[in-house]
Design a protein around this motif. Structure first.
Motif, PDB file in Angstrom:
ATOM      1  N   LYS A  14       0.922  -1.174  -0.046  1.00 30.63           N
ATOM      2  CA  LYS A  14      -0.076   0.102  -0.050  1.00 30.63           C
ATOM      3  C   LYS A  14       1.012   1.261   0.144  1.00 30.63           C
ATOM      4  N   GLY A  15       0.635   2.199  -0.935  1.00 29.00           N
ATOM      5  CA  GLY A  15       1.461   3.147  -1.088  1.00 29.00           C
ATOM      6  C   GLY A  15       0.813   4.640  -1.317  1.00 29.00           C
ATOM      7  N   LEU A  16       1.447   5.607  -0.663  1.00 31.86           N
ATOM      8  CA  LEU A  16       0.875   6.924  -0.846  1.00 31.86           C
ATOM      9  C   LEU A  16       1.588   7.728  -2.040  1.00 31.86           C
ATOM     10  N   VAL A  17       0.779   8.563  -2.867  1.00 31.85           N
ATOM     11  CA  VAL A  17       1.664   9.250  -3.895  1.00 31.85           C
ATOM     12  C   VAL A  17       1.154  10.948  -3.690  1.00 31.85           C
ATOM     13  N   VAL A  18       2.156  11.651  -3.551  1.00 31.66           N
ATOM     14  CA  VAL A  18       1.833  13.066  -3.399  1.00 31.66           C
ATOM     15  C   VAL A  18       2.568  13.741  -4.662  1.00 31.66           C
ATOM     16  N   GLY A  19       1.925  14.435  -5.189  1.00 33.10           N
ATOM     17  CA  GLY A  19       2.505  15.351  -6.360  1.00 33.10           C
ATOM     18  C   GLY A  19       1.836  15.379  -7.786  1.00 33.10           C
ATOM     19  N   ILE A  20       1.022  14.811  -7.699  1.00 31.65           N
ATOM     20  CA  ILE A  20       0.304  14.554  -9.095  1.00 31.65           C
ATOM     21  C   ILE A  20      -0.534  15.877  -9.506  1.00 31.65           C
ATOM     22  N   ALA A  21      -0.056  16.447 -10.782  1.00 31.84           N
ATOM     23  CA  ALA A  21      -1.031  17.678 -10.956  1.00 31.84           C
ATOM     24  C   ALA A  21      -1.834  17.424 -12.288  1.00 31.84           C
ATOM     25  N   ASN A  22      -1.192  16.484 -13.276  1.00 33.34           N
ATOM     26  CA  ASN A  22      -1.906  16.006 -14.260  1.00 33.34           C
ATOM     27  C   ASN A  22      -1.566  14.827 -14.905  1.00 33.34           C
ATOM     28  N   GLN A  23      -1.853  14.301 -16.273  1.00 35.83           N
ATOM     29  CA  GLN A  23      -1.175  13.001 -16.743  1.00 35.83           C
ATOM     30  C   GLN A  23       0.127  13.100 -17.208  1.00 35.83           C
ATOM     31  N   HIS A  24       0.831  14.395 -17.247  1.00 28.17           N
ATOM     32  CA  HIS A  24       2.001  14.657 -17.652  1.00 28.17           C
ATOM     33  C   HIS A  24       3.127  14.580 -16.539  1.00 28.17           C
ATOM     34  N   SER A  25       2.530  14.489 -15.311  1.00 27.28           N
ATOM     35  CA  SER A  25       3.389  14.722 -13.929  1.00 27.28           C
ATOM     36  C   SER A  25       4.193  13.368 -13.862  1.00 27.28           C
ATOM     37  N   ILE A  26       5.572  13.575 -13.443  1.00 26.43           N
ATOM     38  CA  ILE A  26       6.185  12.447 -12.943  1.00 26.43           C
ATOM     39  C   ILE A  26       5.723  11.519 -12.073  1.00 26.43           C
ATOM     40  N   ALA A  27       4.872  12.020 -11.032  1.00 24.07           N
ATOM     41  CA  ALA A  27       4.235  11.314  -9.926  1.00 24.07           C
ATOM     42  C   ALA A  27       3.155  10.459 -10.536  1.00 24.07           C
ATOM     43  N   TRP A  28       2.467  10.942 -11.840  1.00 18.89           N
ATOM     44  CA  TRP A  28       1.399  10.117 -12.155  1.00 18.89           C
ATOM     45  C   TRP A  28       2.305   9.026 -13.022  1.00 18.89           C
ATOM     46  N   GLY A  29       3.490   9.149 -13.753  1.00 19.67           N
ATOM     47  CA  GLY A  29       3.992   8.177 -14.386  1.00 19.67           C
ATOM     48  C   GLY A  29       4.127   6.811 -13.171  1.00 19.67           C
ATOM     49  N   CYS A  30       4.661   7.301 -12.025  1.00 21.72           N
ATOM     50  CA  CYS A  30       4.859   6.561 -10.928  1.00 21.72           C
ATOM     51  C   CYS A  30       3.509   5.720 -10.587  1.00 21.72           C
ATOM     52  N   ALA A  31       2.674   6.683 -10.277  1.00 18.71           N
ATOM     53  CA  ALA A  31       1.442   6.104  -9.853  1.00 18.71           C
ATOM     54  C   ALA A  31       0.849   4.808 -10.746  1.00 18.71           C
ATOM     55  N   GLU A  32       0.855   5.196 -12.098  1.00 23.42           N
ATOM     56  CA  GLU A  32       0.455   4.057 -13.096  1.00 23.42           C
ATOM     57  C   GLU A  32       1.364   2.888 -13.019  1.00 23.42           C
ATOM     58  N   ALA A  33       2.702   3.037 -12.563  1.00 26.24           N
ATOM     59  CA  ALA A  33       3.562   1.735 -12.669  1.00 26.24           C
ATOM     60  C   ALA A  33       3.516   1.078 -11.229  1.00 26.24           C
ATOM     61  N   PHE A  34       3.201   1.776 -10.290  1.00 25.79           N
ATOM     62  CA  PHE A  34       2.917   1.439  -9.023  1.00 25.79           C
ATOM     63  C   PHE A  34       1.635   0.274  -9.051  1.00 25.79           C
ATOM     64  N   ARG A  35       0.546   0.898  -9.852  1.00 23.28           N
ATOM     65  CA  ARG A  35      -0.564  -0.011  -9.861  1.00 23.28           C
ATOM     66  C   ARG A  35      -0.497  -1.051 -10.844  1.00 23.28           C
ATOM     67  N   ALA A  36       0.302  -0.688 -11.945  1.00 25.13           N
ATOM     68  CA  ALA A  36       0.348  -1.985 -12.695  1.00 25.13           C
ATOM     69  C   ALA A  36       1.363  -3.413 -12.123  1.00 25.13           C
ATOM     70  N   ALA A  37       2.091  -2.782 -10.828  1.00 23.90           N
ATOM     71  CA  ALA A  37       2.857  -3.838 -10.383  1.00 23.90           C
ATOM     72  C   ALA A  37       1.968  -4.399  -9.155  1.00 23.90           C
ATOM     73  N   GLY A  38       0.843  -3.915  -8.885  1.00 22.80           N
ATOM     74  CA  GLY A  38       0.092  -4.450  -8.154  1.00 22.80           C
ATOM     75  C   GLY A  38      -0.342  -3.906  -6.657  1.00 22.80           C
TER      76      GLY A  38
END
Length: 260
Positions: A14-38
């Protein structure tokens, strides 16, 4: 004993992601990868103005918690972690991907930085990591990982990066200190330092297009890195397979930093 391939997954974490502003955000790229990894995620947005840009993304990765949280607001920070504890009872990793400096101080020379601008840049860009870590550590009952985002401007004077270079240098130092203090609790703390990426935050830096073009022309890979590539690295560092790495600043910039 070799690590099994399954150790690179985030399944059950279980993880917390802080810093998404929109679909171009680095944090969003990380969130997608985290979710894809389960991973199961909690995602924050800055305020009501930011919510319409972040909520649909968070819903797209089935985030369990989608909460407003301004790191300058201690009450909101505390409330977020109370909700995480109530919902999950624990936390396995956090991603801190936020930075800010008032435009007058960001665009001007460091010599002319205002006291107020300096303090706010350091508070949001650096001390906020320490505050989040203070709340997160007690919830990392089985160990965990803390990640933040830096930039090469922490180590060299980047054009028009100004006061943010000082803030990122402090952030990298904080990463090392937190890694040393939290290591006995089996908590790793690392900074990722991506090369130039066209994010909303980057758009506030004068001549940022020049930095991107420089990477395309001179990085060994002759291209920019992507938020997906940053996300892949973040996923490794958040996973059991990456927990032996701590206190480090890991550069993912196509190799640009190795060349003059």
């Amino acid at each position: 004993m070799l690590l099994e391939t399954s150790n690179t997954t985030l399944k059950g974490l279980k993880g917390l992601v802080v810093g998404i502003a929109n679909q171009h955000s680095i944090a969003w790229g990380c969130a997608e990868a985290f979710r894809a990894a389960g991973a199961e995620l909690a995602i924050t947005y800055l305020n009501a103005k930011a919510e319409p840009h972040v909520r649909p993304l968070a819903e797209g990765v089935n985030a369990t918690l989608i909460e407003a949280m301004d790191v300058e607001n201690d009450a909101e920070v505390g409330a977020l972690f109370e909700k995480i504890e109530k919902e999950w009872g624990q936390l396995d990793f956090i991603l801190h991907s936020i930075a800010f400096a008032p435009l007058d101080d960001l665009h001007g020379p460091v010599l002319n930085t205002s006291r107020e601008g300096f303090a706010r840049a350091m508070d949001i860009s650096c001390h906020s990591l320490i505050r989040l870590a203070r709340h997160a550590a007690p919830l990392m009952k089985n160990g965990g990982a803390m990640l933040t985002m830096s930039y090469e401007g922490a180590n060299r004077v980047a054009p028009h990066y100004g006061i943010m270079g000082l803030a990122k240098a402090a952030l990298e130092s904080a990463t090392r200190s937190l890694a040393a203090e939290l290591g006995p609790q089996n908590i790793s703390v690392n900074a990722i330092s991506p090369g130039p990426i066209a994010t909303r935050a980057a758009s506030g830096i004068v001549d940022f297009d020049h930095l991107m073009q420089d990477s395309i022309e001179h990085a060994p890979l002759r291209r920019l890195v992507t938020i997906e590539e940053v996300g892949a690295l973040a996923t490794l560092l958040a996973s059991p397979a990456g927990r032996g790495i701590t206190g480090d600043v890991i550069v993912v910039d196509g190799g640009r930093h190795i060349l003059y």
